[in-house]
Design a protein around this motif. Structure first.
Motif, short mmCIF file in Angstrom:
data_model
loop_
_atom_site.label_atom_id
_atom_site.label_comp_id
_atom_site.label_asym_id
_atom_site.label_seq_id
_atom_site.Cartn_x
_atom_site.Cartn_y
_atom_site.Cartn_z
N TYR A 142 0.84 -1.20 0.00
CA TYR A 142 0.00 0.00 0.00
C TYR A 142 0.87 1.25 0.00
N LEU A 143 0.42 2.26 -0.74
CA LEU A 143 1.22 3.45 -0.94
C LEU A 143 1.02 4.48 0.19
N GLY A 144 1.84 5.52 0.15
CA GLY A 144 1.73 6.60 1.12
C GLY A 144 2.59 6.45 2.34
N VAL A 145 3.42 5.40 2.40
CA VAL A 145 4.22 5.13 3.60
C VAL A 145 5.19 6.28 3.90
N LYS A 146 5.81 6.82 2.87
CA LYS A 146 6.75 7.93 3.09
C LYS A 146 6.04 9.13 3.71
N GLU A 147 4.83 9.40 3.24
CA GLU A 147 4.06 10.50 3.82
C GLU A 147 3.68 10.20 5.26
N MET A 148 3.33 8.96 5.54
CA MET A 148 3.01 8.57 6.91
C MET A 148 4.22 8.76 7.82
N GLN A 149 5.39 8.34 7.34
CA GLN A 149 6.60 8.48 8.14
C GLN A 149 6.92 9.95 8.40
N ALA A 150 6.66 10.79 7.41
CA ALA A 150 6.91 12.23 7.58
C ALA A 150 5.96 12.84 8.61
N GLU A 151 4.74 12.31 8.71
CA GLU A 151 3.75 12.82 9.65
C GLU A 151 3.91 12.23 11.05
N ALA A 152 4.58 11.09 11.15
CA ALA A 152 4.68 10.38 12.43
C ALA A 152 5.44 11.21 13.47
N ASP A 153 5.14 10.96 14.73
CA ASP A 153 5.78 11.66 15.84
C ASP A 153 7.02 10.95 16.35
N LEU A 228 -5.12 7.85 3.71
CA LEU A 228 -4.00 8.26 2.86
C LEU A 228 -3.50 7.09 2.02
N GLY A 229 -3.27 5.94 2.67
CA GLY A 229 -2.77 4.77 1.95
C GLY A 229 -3.74 4.31 0.88
N ALA A 230 -5.03 4.34 1.19
CA ALA A 230 -6.04 3.92 0.22
C ALA A 230 -6.13 4.91 -0.94
N ALA A 231 -6.05 6.19 -0.64
CA ALA A 231 -6.12 7.20 -1.71
C ALA A 231 -4.95 7.08 -2.66
N ARG A 232 -3.74 6.92 -2.12
CA ARG A 232 -2.56 6.79 -2.97
C ARG A 232 -2.58 5.48 -3.75
N SER A 233 -3.04 4.42 -3.12
CA SER A 233 -3.12 3.12 -3.80
C SER A 233 -4.16 3.15 -4.91
N ALA A 234 -5.29 3.82 -4.67
CA ALA A 234 -6.32 3.94 -5.69
C ALA A 234 -5.82 4.73 -6.89
N GLU A 235 -5.05 5.79 -6.64
CA GLU A 235 -4.48 6.58 -7.74
C GLU A 235 -3.58 5.72 -8.62
#
Length: 251
Positions: A142-153, A228-235
């Motif tokens: 599933y996509l968006g992992v880099k964005e998730m890591q950037a948002e993580a605390d 986020l992951g679903a949106a990027r994967s759908a794209e």
């Protein structure tokens, strides 16, 4: 009329009619493996299944049951972990493709919740499926992992994720009753210079089974990251279908 269908609750006739209109499928693939002291062995399967449903809602496809054991060589010997061999997993993906191809599916998105699965899947596509069946196969975690890591605390461990803030947050959003947050604790094993360049794997250097900080996880983050992951994967999925001249709808 919706553009997606959950195969688990559908009848043969419903699947037939859907495939005649939208001959696309999403196959979630996971793994049954250790996820530290606070997450269940089924974590990757639950994330893959939820991500597949949410991806389909934003795109199209018949959502298939989760292929719930994967290529988990790195965790072999750890209690509860089950793994197929590389060649066995390749053969299973080939068989899934043949099954789908036989009743008219033209493209399948193999959407993984486990980071090691795409390796044998890639080789199965190239060596066992391409040129032998008409079905097209898209393969990705599933996509968006880099964005998730950037948002993580909390910082990522070696640019990877396993039983840390992101996976724990996703599980708090998907199946909170299975998360034992009272057992969660941060763990950042040292990364040897030959990690990823030799036989050395996460399983060899693990301590608790956690790689990162799960204590920073929340259900709110999990819901946001699932979206986020679903949106990027759908794209990616719709872009792939369009490139294959199979999709004439909006991206």
């Amino acid at each position: 009329m919706t553009d997606w269908l959950d195969a688990r609750s559908a009848t043969m006739e419903e699947v037939r009619d859907f495939a005649a209109r939208r001959p696309f499928a999403i196959l979630p693939v996971g793994s049954f493996e250790q996820h530290g002291p606070h997450l269940p062995l089924d974590t990757d399967n639950l994330i893959a299944g939820a991500m597949a449903i949410e991806t389909a809602k934003r795109s199209t496809g018949l959502v298939l049951p989760v292929l719930n054991m994967g290529y988990a060589w790195v965790w072999q010997g750890k209690p509860g972990t089950l793994t197929f061999r590389f060649d066995t997993y390749m053969a299973m993906i080939r068989d899934m493709a043949e099954s789908l191809d036989s009743w008219g599916i033209k493209a399948v998105f193999v959407l993984s919740g486990h980071g090691s699965n795409p390796q044998p899947i890639k080789h199965a596509i190239r060596e066992l499926i391409h040129g032998k069946f008409g079905i097209k196969v898209l393969n990705s975690v599933y996509l968006g992992v880099k964005e998730m890591q950037a948002e993580a605390d909390s910082p990522a461990w070696a640019d990877d994720l396993h039983a840390e803030e992101i996976e724990t947050s996703l599980m708090l959003a998907i199946e909170p009753s299975l998360v034992r947050m009272e057992r969660a604790a941060p763990d950042y094993p040292l990364v040897p210079a030959d990690y990823g360049r030799s036989e050395l794997s996460m399983g060899h250097i693990m301590r608790s089974g956690v790689f990162g900080d799960p204590t920073r996880a929340t259900a709110d983050k999990g819901r946001r990251w699932l979206d986020l992951g679903a949106a990027r994967s759908a794209e990616l999925w719709l872009s792939y279908l369009k490139r294959q001249d199979l999709w004439d709808g909006p991206e």
